[in-house]
Design an enzyme around this catalytic site. Structure first.
Site, short mmCIF file in Angstrom:
data_model
loop_
_atom_site.label_atom_id
_atom_site.label_comp_id
_atom_site.label_asym_id
_atom_site.label_seq_id
_atom_site.Cartn_x
_atom_site.Cartn_y
_atom_site.Cartn_z
N HIS A 229 23.12 -14.51 1.11
CA HIS A 229 23.44 -15.54 -0.05
C HIS A 229 24.41 -16.32 0.60
O HIS A 229 24.39 -16.98 1.39
CB HIS A 229 23.36 -14.76 -1.10
CG HIS A 229 23.42 -15.65 -2.39
ND1 HIS A 229 23.16 -16.79 -2.43
CD2 HIS A 229 23.92 -15.33 -3.75
CE1 HIS A 229 23.39 -17.43 -3.69
NE2 HIS A 229 23.75 -16.37 -4.50
N HIS A 270 14.58 -19.82 3.37
CA HIS A 270 15.20 -19.68 1.59
C HIS A 270 14.04 -19.13 1.02
O HIS A 270 12.94 -19.25 1.25
CB HIS A 270 15.15 -21.23 1.49
CG HIS A 270 16.21 -21.48 0.28
ND1 HIS A 270 15.45 -21.16 -0.90
CD2 HIS A 270 17.47 -21.66 -0.02
CE1 HIS A 270 16.45 -21.29 -1.98
NE2 HIS A 270 17.76 -21.55 -1.42
N ASP A 327 23.60 -23.66 4.06
CA ASP A 327 24.75 -22.89 4.76
C ASP A 327 24.73 -23.14 6.30
O ASP A 327 25.83 -22.97 6.82
CB ASP A 327 24.72 -21.39 4.66
CG ASP A 327 24.79 -20.93 3.23
OD1 ASP A 327 23.69 -20.69 2.56
OD2 ASP A 327 25.71 -21.06 2.42
C1 SDX Z 1 21.44 -19.47 -0.26
O1 SDX Z 1 18.42 -18.57 -3.77
C2 SDX Z 1 19.20 -19.44 -3.55
O2 SDX Z 1 18.99 -20.57 -4.08
C3 SDX Z 1 20.33 -19.35 -2.69
C4 SDX Z 1 21.16 -20.58 -2.20
C5 SDX Z 1 21.84 -20.96 -3.39
O3 SDX Z 1 22.19 -22.15 -3.32
O4 SDX Z 1 22.24 -20.19 -4.21
O5 SDX Z 1 20.37 -21.43 -1.77
C6 SDX Z 1 22.04 -20.19 -1.04
O6 SDX Z 1 21.63 -17.99 -0.12
C7 SDX Z 1 20.71 -19.84 1.12
C8 SDX Z 1 19.97 -18.82 2.11
C9 SDX Z 1 21.32 -18.50 2.67
N1 SDX Z 1 20.77 -17.32 3.72
C10 SDX Z 1 20.59 -17.15 5.08
O7 SDX Z 1 20.66 -18.31 5.71
C11 SDX Z 1 20.39 -15.83 5.74
C12 SDX Z 1 19.18 -16.11 6.56
N2 SDX Z 1 18.00 -16.30 5.93
C13 SDX Z 1 17.17 -15.25 5.58
O8 SDX Z 1 18.01 -13.89 5.37
C14 SDX Z 1 16.01 -15.42 4.60
O9 SDX Z 1 15.59 -16.66 4.87
C15 SDX Z 1 16.54 -15.36 3.10
C16 SDX Z 1 17.21 -14.38 2.77
C17 SDX Z 1 17.10 -16.62 2.92
C18 SDX Z 1 14.94 -15.53 2.49
O10 SDX Z 1 14.53 -14.22 2.69
P1 SDX Z 1 12.73 -13.85 2.52
O11 SDX Z 1 12.48 -14.72 1.13
O12 SDX Z 1 12.59 -12.58 2.58
O13 SDX Z 1 12.43 -14.84 3.66
P2 SDX Z 1 10.84 -15.10 3.63
O14 SDX Z 1 10.19 -14.34 2.77
O15 SDX Z 1 10.77 -16.78 3.59
O16 SDX Z 1 10.42 -14.86 5.32
C19 SDX Z 1 9.31 -14.98 5.81
C20 SDX Z 1 9.30 -14.54 7.01
C21 SDX Z 1 9.69 -13.09 7.09
O17 SDX Z 1 8.91 -12.65 8.32
P3 SDX Z 1 7.38 -12.16 8.44
O18 SDX Z 1 7.66 -10.73 7.37
O19 SDX Z 1 6.52 -12.99 7.67
O20 SDX Z 1 6.90 -11.56 9.80
O21 SDX Z 1 10.33 -15.17 8.05
C22 SDX Z 1 11.10 -14.13 8.49
C23 SDX Z 1 11.14 -13.11 7.54
O22 SDX Z 1 11.34 -12.10 8.57
N3 SDX Z 1 12.65 -14.75 8.12
C24 SDX Z 1 13.25 -15.12 9.22
C25 SDX Z 1 14.58 -15.76 8.64
N4 SDX Z 1 14.32 -15.99 7.44
C26 SDX Z 1 13.28 -15.32 7.22
N5 SDX Z 1 13.26 -14.79 10.58
C27 SDX Z 1 14.41 -15.16 11.36
N6 SDX Z 1 15.52 -15.71 10.95
C28 SDX Z 1 15.56 -15.90 9.66
N7 SDX Z 1 16.56 -16.60 8.97
#
Ligand code: SDX
Length: 392
Positions: A229, A270, A327
């Site tokens: 987050h 996201h 971010d």
């Molecule tokens: C913020 O909610 C909000 O609004 C938050 C925020 C706000 O203003 O409050 O916008 C701020 O928190 C932005 C996000 C910051 N976090 C990061 O940048 C951390 C890296 N991102 C990931 O951890 C992830 O993308 C999340 C946590 C943001 C989302 O997680 P999800 O919902 O589990 O991701 P998803 O369901 O979209 O994933 C789909 C696929 C998965 O792989 P498969 O199971 O389909 O094979 O994409 C993969 C995930 O493993 N994946 C990634 C990835 N993010 C998702 N793989 C590599 N690198 C990544 N960053």
């Protein structure tokens, strides 16, 4: 019926919370605060005006804004004995740990005469939090580097006052390029609110129990700290430093796709945006401008640009709609502004306080609001009888 609309976000979960504060369309990459597109607020507004909008639902006229700004200016100081609180921390304590604890401790200074059911008390708590977050945040930083705290200067406007408390040294006047305050104000606008994200949902859940606003916001600060987050901006810089140079980007992208490697591209993806995060688009442009205006030639930006280019054309990321989020670029700008990495999420918390307290108040003002109680899908053992230990 009130000219407002309710909606089901439809991204895999029914809307369990009704709110009139922020609207996001993850597929279209739309973000609006109280109906105003983020692009227009980013271009024309200021963080304090946006904080008023989030709290009151309308943009302020000049009289309303002057009174709001005056109230905040006259609540910026910490209680003098609050400073002793910091002495209990080691100097290398993470600023987010000190911030969460310090904000929770505001309950000890202001809570006993606060009635959460009194609208005026709620507004005063909002003013106090918006006013004191920069002061407490700067104190966390100053304590971590062993410098004396600086009192808030009421002759400075909100962001410059914060920069002064952060960077002013006793021995010489602070000379900061106006680029700093402008860039920080814009970053605060973009981070001010974002619907029911993890930390805002935490604030609403804690607030739904009747807990005081300081305790509720402190809970939001701890939720924001996580690298998935708000902690992502700090994690992005660490990731870029770990990658080290543009020629190592391909390997990083390969590792991010390898399920056996828990290396994630921080700053990508996201929960809601399956299109470009509209904030990232604005920040990306600002990032280049700030670095050019400050004459900063940050090699990490080259790594970031190469990473963005590689990820945006890679099937794994394209299929999963993983785009750079807010971010990804904010960390680079904070670094260019001389904000230390461990303070990045503190910046996010200062800005998000506007959204958090607006949601906390909205929940109190929503008729019929009840204590939050998420339900679960039970997947544990079925009914069974106790077995004495010597029989197991
Ligand atoms: C913020 O909610 C909000 O609004 C938050 C925020 C706000 O203003 O409050 O916008 C701020 O928190 C932005 C996000 C910051 N976090 C990061 O940048 C951390 C890296 N991102 C990931 O951890 C992830 O993308 C999340 C946590 C943001 C989302 O997680 P999800 O919902 O589990 O991701 P998803 O369901 O979209 O994933 C789909 C696929 C998965 O792989 P498969 O199971 O389909 O094979 O994409 C993969 C995930 O493993 N994946 C990634 C990835 N993010 C998702 N793989 C590599 N690198 C990544 N960053």
């Amino acid at each position: 019926d009130t000219g407002h609309f309710t909606y089901d976000p439809g991204y895999g979960s029914t809307a369990s919370t009704k709110s009139a504060i922020t609207y996001i369309d993850g597929d279209q990459g739309v973000l609006m605060y109280r109906g105003y597109p983020i692009e227009q607020l980013a271009e024309k507004s200021s963080f304090l005006e946006v904080a008023y909008l989030l709290l009151h639902g309308e943009l302020p006229n000049q009289t309303q804004f002057a009174s709001f700004e005056n109230d905040i200016t006259h609540h910026t100081m910490m209680h003098e004995s609050h400073k002793n609180f910091f002495q209990g921390f080691h100097h290398d304590a993470h600023p987010m740990a000190m911030l969460a604890a310090s904000v929770a401790s505001l309950s000890a200074f202001y809570h006993d005469d606060l009635d959460v059911d009194n609208p005026e008390d709620r507004q005063l708590a909002a003013i106090r939090l918006l006013a004191k977050m920069p002061t407490i945040s700067a104190a966390c930083y100053r304590y971590s580097i062993g410098w004396p705290f600086r009192y808030p200067r009421n002759n400075l406007e909100y962001v410059n006052r914060f920069l002064h408390m952060m960077f002013e040294v006793p021995s010489e006047p602070l000379e900061l390029s106006p680029v700093f305050a402008k860039a920080l104000d814009l970053l605060f606008i973009l981070h001010a609110d974002h619907e029911q994200n993890a930390s805002t949902s935490t604030v609403r859940l804690v607030g739904s129990t009747g807990a005081n606003p300081y305790a509720s916001i402190a809970a939001g600060i701890t939720a924001l700290w996580g690298p998935a987050h708000g902690g992502a901006n700090e994690a992005v810089l660490k990731m870029l430093e770990e990658i080290g140079s543009p020629d190592k980007v391909e390997t990083a992208v390969k590792r991010a796709k390898d399920k056996n490697d828990n290396f994630r591209l921080m700053g990508f993806g996201h929960r809601v945006y399956k299109n470009f995060d509209p904030r990232a688009k604005i920040i990306r442009e600002m990032c280049h401008k700030v670095l050019a205006e400050l004459g900063v030639n940050d090699p990490l930006l080259d790594v970031a640009m190469k990473l963005e280019e590689a990820a945006l054309k890679d099937d794994y990321f394209v299929e999963r709609k993983l785009y750079p989020n807010v971010d990804f670029y904010s960390g680079i700008i904070y670094k260019a502004l001389g904000i230390p990495t461990e303070m990045f999420t503190v910046m996010f918390a200062i800005a998000r306080t506007a959204g958090w307290i607006a949601h906390w108040i909205e929940q109190h003002e929503t008729p019929g609001s009840r204590i939050g109680r998420p339900r679960q899908l039970y997947v544990g053992a079925t009914n069974r009888d106790y077995v004495a230990m010597d029989k197991r």
